[in-house]
Every structure is written in structure tokens, then in C-alpha cells.
Design a protein around this motif. Structure first.
Motif, PDB file in Angstrom:
ATOM      1  N   ILE A  56     -61.671  80.064  -6.278  1.00 25.16           N
ATOM      2  CA  ILE A  56     -60.463  79.899  -5.476  1.00 25.16           C
ATOM      3  C   ILE A  56     -60.207  81.158  -4.660  1.00 25.16           C
ATOM      4  O   ILE A  56     -60.293  82.271  -5.185  1.00 25.16           O
ATOM      5  N   THR A  57     -59.907  80.982  -3.378  1.00 31.15           N
ATOM      6  CA  THR A  57     -59.405  82.086  -2.556  1.00 31.15           C
ATOM      7  C   THR A  57     -58.057  81.673  -1.992  1.00 31.15           C
ATOM      8  O   THR A  57     -57.899  80.550  -1.506  1.00 31.15           O
ATOM      9  N   THR A  58     -57.085  82.564  -2.062  1.00 33.52           N
ATOM     10  CA  THR A  58     -55.749  82.263  -1.556  1.00 33.52           C
ATOM     11  C   THR A  58     -55.018  83.568  -1.263  1.00 33.52           C
ATOM     12  O   THR A  58     -55.139  84.534  -2.024  1.00 33.52           O
ATOM     13  N   LYS A  86     -60.262  84.902 -14.428  1.00 33.32           N
ATOM     14  CA  LYS A  86     -60.675  86.152 -13.773  1.00 33.32           C
ATOM     15  C   LYS A  86     -59.979  86.251 -12.412  1.00 33.32           C
ATOM     16  O   LYS A  86     -60.201  85.429 -11.529  1.00 33.32           O
ATOM     17  N   ILE A  87     -59.145  87.270 -12.270  1.00 31.25           N
ATOM     18  CA  ILE A  87     -58.411  87.510 -11.037  1.00 31.25           C
ATOM     19  C   ILE A  87     -59.028  88.709 -10.315  1.00 31.25           C
ATOM     20  O   ILE A  87     -59.235  89.765 -10.911  1.00 31.25           O
ATOM     21  N   TYR A  88     -59.317  88.535  -9.038  1.00 32.19           N
ATOM     22  CA  TYR A  88     -59.866  89.619  -8.227  1.00 32.19           C
ATOM     23  C   TYR A  88     -58.958  89.866  -7.029  1.00 32.19           C
ATOM     24  O   TYR A  88     -58.360  88.930  -6.498  1.00 32.19           O
ATOM     25  N   VAL A 104     -64.382  76.767 -18.755  1.00 26.67           N
ATOM     26  CA  VAL A 104     -64.707  76.767 -17.329  1.00 26.67           C
ATOM     27  C   VAL A 104     -64.520  78.184 -16.782  1.00 26.67           C
ATOM     28  O   VAL A 104     -63.531  78.856 -17.095  1.00 26.67           O
ATOM     29  N   ASP A 105     -65.464  78.648 -15.992  1.00 28.46           N
ATOM     30  CA  ASP A 105     -65.382  79.971 -15.376  1.00 28.46           C
ATOM     31  C   ASP A 105     -64.461  79.876 -14.159  1.00 28.46           C
ATOM     32  O   ASP A 105     -64.876  79.457 -13.079  1.00 28.46           O
ATOM     33  N   VAL A 106     -63.200  80.266 -14.341  1.00 28.50           N
ATOM     34  CA  VAL A 106     -62.202  80.188 -13.277  1.00 28.50           C
ATOM     35  C   VAL A 106     -62.030  81.569 -12.657  1.00 28.50           C
ATOM     36  O   VAL A 106     -61.649  82.526 -13.332  1.00 28.50           O
ATOM     37  N   ARG A 107     -62.318  81.672 -11.352  1.00 30.31           N
ATOM     38  CA  ARG A 107     -62.188  82.946 -10.649  1.00 30.31           C
ATOM     39  C   ARG A 107     -61.319  82.751  -9.404  1.00 30.31           C
ATOM     40  O   ARG A 107     -61.511  81.801  -8.648  1.00 30.31           O
ATOM     41  N   ILE A 108     -60.381  83.663  -9.228  1.00 27.19           N
ATOM     42  CA  ILE A 108     -59.435  83.592  -8.108  1.00 27.19           C
ATOM     43  C   ILE A 108     -59.446  84.922  -7.374  1.00 27.19           C
ATOM     44  O   ILE A 108     -59.315  85.983  -7.996  1.00 27.19           O
ATOM     45  N   VAL A 109     -59.583  84.868  -6.043  1.00 24.96           N
ATOM     46  CA  VAL A 109     -59.544  86.071  -5.216  1.00 24.96           C
ATOM     47  C   VAL A 109     -58.282  86.059  -4.365  1.00 24.96           C
ATOM     48  O   VAL A 109     -58.010  85.087  -3.651  1.00 24.96           O
ATOM     49  N   LYS A 140     -70.156  86.870  -2.448  1.00 24.55           N
ATOM     50  CA  LYS A 140     -70.149  88.110  -1.664  1.00 24.55           C
ATOM     51  C   LYS A 140     -68.744  88.724  -1.656  1.00 24.55           C
ATOM     52  O   LYS A 140     -68.590  89.955  -1.708  1.00 24.55           O
ATOM     53  N   THR A 141     -67.745  87.869  -1.582  1.00 24.77           N
ATOM     54  CA  THR A 141     -66.367  88.353  -1.576  1.00 24.77           C
ATOM     55  C   THR A 141     -66.019  89.007  -2.902  1.00 24.77           C
ATOM     56  O   THR A 141     -65.388  90.074  -2.941  1.00 24.77           O
ATOM     57  N   VAL A 142     -66.425  88.387  -3.997  1.00 24.73           N
ATOM     58  CA  VAL A 142     -66.168  88.944  -5.332  1.00 24.73           C
ATOM     59  C   VAL A 142     -66.842  90.305  -5.488  1.00 24.73           C
ATOM     60  O   VAL A 142     -66.300  91.217  -6.120  1.00 24.73           O
ATOM     61  N   SER A 143     -68.021  90.458  -4.881  1.00 20.46           N
ATOM     62  CA  SER A 143     -68.784  91.706  -5.035  1.00 20.46           C
ATOM     63  C   SER A 143     -68.071  92.908  -4.420  1.00 20.46           C
ATOM     64  O   SER A 143     -68.362  94.051  -4.779  1.00 20.46           O
ATOM     65  N   VAL A 144     -67.144  92.663  -3.477  1.00 23.13           N
ATOM     66  CA  VAL A 144     -66.391  93.771  -2.877  1.00 23.13           C
ATOM     67  C   VAL A 144     -64.920  93.719  -3.298  1.00 23.13           C
ATOM     68  O   VAL A 144     -64.060  94.320  -2.648  1.00 23.13           O
TER      69      VAL A 144
END
Length: 510
Positions: A363-365, A418-420, A386-391, A476-480
């Protein structure tokens, strides 16, 4: 320079709205104070009114967070809380003609082909119920013969948009929430004027508050003088009215009925990083070519005001010859969401993707202001493994929204989500991907305003190869980006925790 910036801030729509709101509240205070001896009687009547409204609100079929915000407001401000609620509810609303669910011709214009649904059922059986829901309650069918291209940055989308606008022969429809003068707008303006002189039907619609009070006239006068039809959606009016909350937050471009763009990018230079605001600005969008563009054509004309079905059919899609059938893959279902009905389509689509995910959700928001229902869906998915990741953004555009987001970080991180935060700056993208099979790209934020107050739109992608591009971009977004841990949330100052908790209560009213 500082004086110019100060004047710009004072004359901005948001500042003007607040000033006018305070003036009206001041007038009410003055009126009450003038009551003199009758003040006690009026105060008692207001308390009775508040009690009646509290019972009414508690039993009303509205989101819990929204009801709670008003209950707290009326309880804390008994003198004006109830009066404010009553005034907002009784204020003038949009004409029902803007609600597609009340338009019989909508079903005639948007017909779901049975064989496409059957093919989707065979290819993505777990997504069949979602597609059926969007077709039935969002009124937009799913299509097979459509190509999609994903843009991980606004500047990449803009380059393609200009190239496609150059090819227009019949019509160009543009709809944006924010338009400001600069390189991006100037480039598009020159192109639109040239196309209008060539006989192309060019229409530009923009939001009255999103674009701003000053920007709603001056930049568009030249366009209109040169044949471009411009329309302000829900113009800013200096009055306390719930209708001022219902903004056109959509960003859509439709070209000749066969090509469309949809995503988070507005017509302003920060969206393509020619002007720096809040660090590096990351946005996303898709280009759609083929039959599914018809959904975008209809949703634009419905909001433009052309509700006659025969008039809309004049803009039926013309599929270009250069799209080869073998290139089609997957299914796509563009849809819009209206605040005029009681069906939060965008929110329900997100919940369905999150709830049905088996392996991961990406998720991106830009805003993470979620109610209990959506929060529970995200947490439950994480509890299931479930691997839930939010950017979300590291550099916010609104400090109070960031405070509320951190309030939500704490609960989600504690449950394994996981919040980024996007370290380079501000991420404005609105995407959600489940298991690499189903994805949503559009204008819908994870907040109350997008779910319940704004006109929004997006596209559900089923089993499309472009979903792989979205997932790759997310990685790629998560990596930065910086991972926000549970420990970081706990280390926040008591003051920030308290302010975040208080703001979260009133989030639906912000």
C-alpha cells in the motif's frame, strides 16, 4: 518575497474559509450575548437540542468515527456544537442528478458483458465477487480488451500525456483537483488551445477549492477565449455548508474515447518535480487504452453535467487499429466513488483486497487516517501471516495529518504491520496490490475525506502484467524508505502522543 508569500497565504482558499468561519461564529456569539436575560432560557433549549441530536447521531447509519467526532464536539462545545451540526446537515446539498445511482440512463450506458465476467471468473475466481460488487454498486463494468501502462513518477506520466494529447482528433476531457500556473500548466494550455483551434472538443474541469480561489479565474480566461471549455466544480462560497466538503478529487484525462490517464498527479509543477515542495515528490498513474476507457468517458460527462444518454453516446469509444488483440492481458475495471450515496466503494475495494490477500499486500498512501473497520482489516491480515507493508511520506504536507498517522503507526506496528516512510520526501501515490494478482491505482487516499466526502476514481486491475511493474516500483520505494518500528512509536513524547490521539478523534471533521 516574504510579503508576497504572506499575502498568498492570507488569500488562499483555506485561510479565507477559516476567516469567514470565525466571523460567522463570532456573529453567533455576539447574537447570544445580546440576548441578555433570556440567555439562560436559550442555553437550556440548546442543551435539550444537543441531547436530542446526540441520540439521533448515535443511532444514525454513519461511520462510527464520524459519529464519535460529532458526539465529542457537541459534548465539549454544548453551546454551538449541536447548532453547527444541524446547520451543516440542513445546508444546501448537491442536486441528486450528480449521483449516478439515481440516474436510470447509467445502466443503459454501462452494460456488463456476461462473457467477460465468465472469463474473469475462470482466470481470477477469488476476485469475482469484487468485480461483481463494483459493477453492481459502483455501476462500472469490467473489461477484457484493454491495455495498461504504469508510470512510477509524475514526470514520466506527463511526458506520455503530452505525446498522447498531440494525437487527439475528436475530444479531450481533463479533470483535476489542483491546477496551478507553471511549466506543466503552460505546456498543457498551449497544446489545448492549439487542439481547440483544430476543431477538437476540449473540456477542462477543476475543483473550486482544490485549485484555489485566485486560481479559479485568471489562468483559465485565456483558455476560454481560445475555445477551451472550462468549468469550476463546486465553486468556493463563503458560507458554512457541508457541500463545501464535497470536492472533486479526481484526476482524469480522456482522449478520443480510446485513451485515458488516471492517478494522483495534478496539473502543478511539484507533481513532476520541477518545483520542490516537501522534498522529492513521488506520484503514480496508469494509462488505459481500449474498451475500459468508456468508463472514464461516462464518469467525466456525468460530473460535467451532460446527463442525457444520447449526448453521452456521441462520445462512444473509437478503438484504434494499432492495438493488437494479442497484446491484451488481464481485466480492468475503472470506477468512480460519489459522496452522494451511502456506498463507500473505494473503501470497500481496499478492504476486499486486504481481507482476501494470502501472501502480501503493498500500500502507498499520502495519508493514513483510518477508521476502526479498515484498521481491523489491516491488523487481521497481518495476524493471519500476510506480509502487509504500507509506505507513507517522511516529509508531510500537513503536520496534523502526520500526527494522526503516527497515532495509527503505533497500533499497526504493534500487530506486525510494516510501516515505512518515504525518506526522500512526499509520496502522493495511491496504490494497493494484493498477491500480485489484483491492484488498485487511482485518486483514493486512506482517509475519511476520500472514502466519504470526495468524488474519487480509480481502476481495479485483475491479472494484468502491469501489476508486476507496480510491485517492482513498490520494492524500489521501500528500499529508499525508513521502517518505523514499534519501539520508535513508543519513544515518542507524551505530548505528541496526546496531540495525535486528540486529533484522531476529530479526524473525520478535519
Amino acid at each position: 518575497m516574504k510579503l508576497k508569500k504572506l499575502l498568498s497565504s492570507i488569500l488562499s482558499t483555506n485561510a479565507a474559509f477559516v476567516i469567514l468561519l470565525l466571523l460567522q461564529i463570532g456573529f453567533l456569539l455576539f447574537a447570544v450575548m445580546r440576548l441578555g436575560e433570556r440567555f439562560v432560557e436559550v442555553y437550556f433549549l440548546l442543551i435539550v437540542l444537543d441531547i436530542i441530536l446526540l441520540v439521533y447521531i448515535t443511532n444514525k447509519n454513519e461511520p462510527i468515527s464520524y459519529r464519535m467526532a460529532w458526539i465529542v464536539t457537541i459534548s465539549v462545545f454544548p453551546l454551538f456544537g449541536g447548532v453547527s451540526y444541524l446547520f451543516l446537515k440542513l445546508s444546501q446539498q448537491f442536486p441528486k442528478s450528480l449521483d449516478m445511482r439515481n440516474q436510470l440512463q447509467s445502466k443503459e450506458l454501462l452494460v456488463q458483458e456476461t462473457d467477460v465476467m465468465e472469463e474473469l471468473s475462470a482466470a481470477c475466481p477469488d476476485s469475482m465477487n469484487l468485480a461483481r460488487y463494483v459493477a453492481e454498486y459502483g455501476l462500472y463494468p469490467v473489461y477484457r480488451n484493454t491495455l495498461t501502462e504504469y508510470f512510477p513518477l509524475g514526470e514520466m506520466q506527463f511526458e506520455k500525456l503530452v505525446a498522447e494529447l498531440e494525437k487527439a482528433q475528436r475530444f479531450i476531457f481533463l479533470e483535476f483537483f489542483i491546477i496551478t500556473e507553471g511549466y506543466m500548466f503552460d505546456t498543457v494550455s498551449e497544446l489545448l488551445i492549439r487542439k481547440a483551434k483544430e476543431g477538437v472538443d476540449v473540456r477542462l474541469m477543476y475543483d473550486g477549492i482544490g485549485t484555489g480561489m485566485l486560481n479559479s479565474v485568471k489562468p483559465f480566461r485565456r483558455l476560454q477565449e481560445n475555445g477551451v471549455k472550462c468549468k469550476v466544480f463546486n465553486p468556493f462560497r463563503p458560507m458554512i455548508s457541508s457541500v463545501q466538503n464535497n470536492r472533486d478529487h479526481r484526476k482524469v484525462v480522456v482522449i478520443d474515447g480510446h485513451t485515458a490517464f488516471n492517478g494522483g498527479t495534478n496539473l502543478a509543477d511539484e507533481y513532476i518535480n520541477r518545483r520542490e515542495r516537501f522534498g522529492h515528490w513521488k506520484d503514480t498513474a496508469i494509462m488505459v487504452r481500449g474498451q475500459a476507457v468508456w468508463n472514464y468517458t461516462v464518469m467525466f460527462l456525468q460530473l460535467w453535467g451532460k446527463n442525457d444518454s444520447d449526448e453521452i453516446r456521441r462520445f462512444a469509444p473509437l478503438l484504434t487499429q494499432d492495438i493488437v488483440s494479442e497484446e491484451y492481458d488481464g481485466f480492468i475495471q475503472p470506477f468512480s466513488d460519489s459522496p452522494l450515496d451511502e456506498e463507500p466503494v473505494g473503501k470497500n475495494v481496499y478492504i476486499e483486497l486486504i481481507s482476501n490477500a494470502r501472501d502480501y499486500v503493498c500500500i502507498t498512501t499520502p495519508y493514513l487516517i483510518i477508521d476502526e473497520e479498515l484498521s481491523n482489516a489491516i491488523v487481521f491480515a497481518a495476524k493471519k501471516g500476510v506480509d502487509v507493508r504500507i509506505v507513507t511520506p517522511h516529509i508531510p504536507d500537513k503536520w496534523y495529518v502526520h500526527m494522526i498517522a503516527w497515532n495509527n503507526y503505533a497500533r499497526l506496528a504493534a500487530k506486525g504491520v510494516k510501516i515505512y516512510e518515504y525518506t526522500p520526501g512526499f509520496i502522493h501515490a495511491k496504490t494497493c496490490v494484493a498477491d500480485g494478482i489484483v491492484a488498485v491505482v487511482g485518486t483514493i487516499n486512506f482517509d475519511y475525506r476520500s472514502f466519504y466526502l470526495h468524488f474519487e476514481c480509480g481502476a481495479v486491475l485483475y491479472d494484468c502484467s502491469v501489476i508486476g511493474d507496480i510491485v517492482s516500483d513498490f520494492e524500489k520505494t521501500v528500499s529508499v524508505s525508513q521502517l518505523i518500528t514499534r519501539e520508535e512509536c513508543e519513544k515518542r513524547s507524551v505530548f505528541k502522543k496526546i496531540v495525535g490521539a486528540i486529533l484522531n478523534i476529530f479526524a473525520p471533521l478535519l
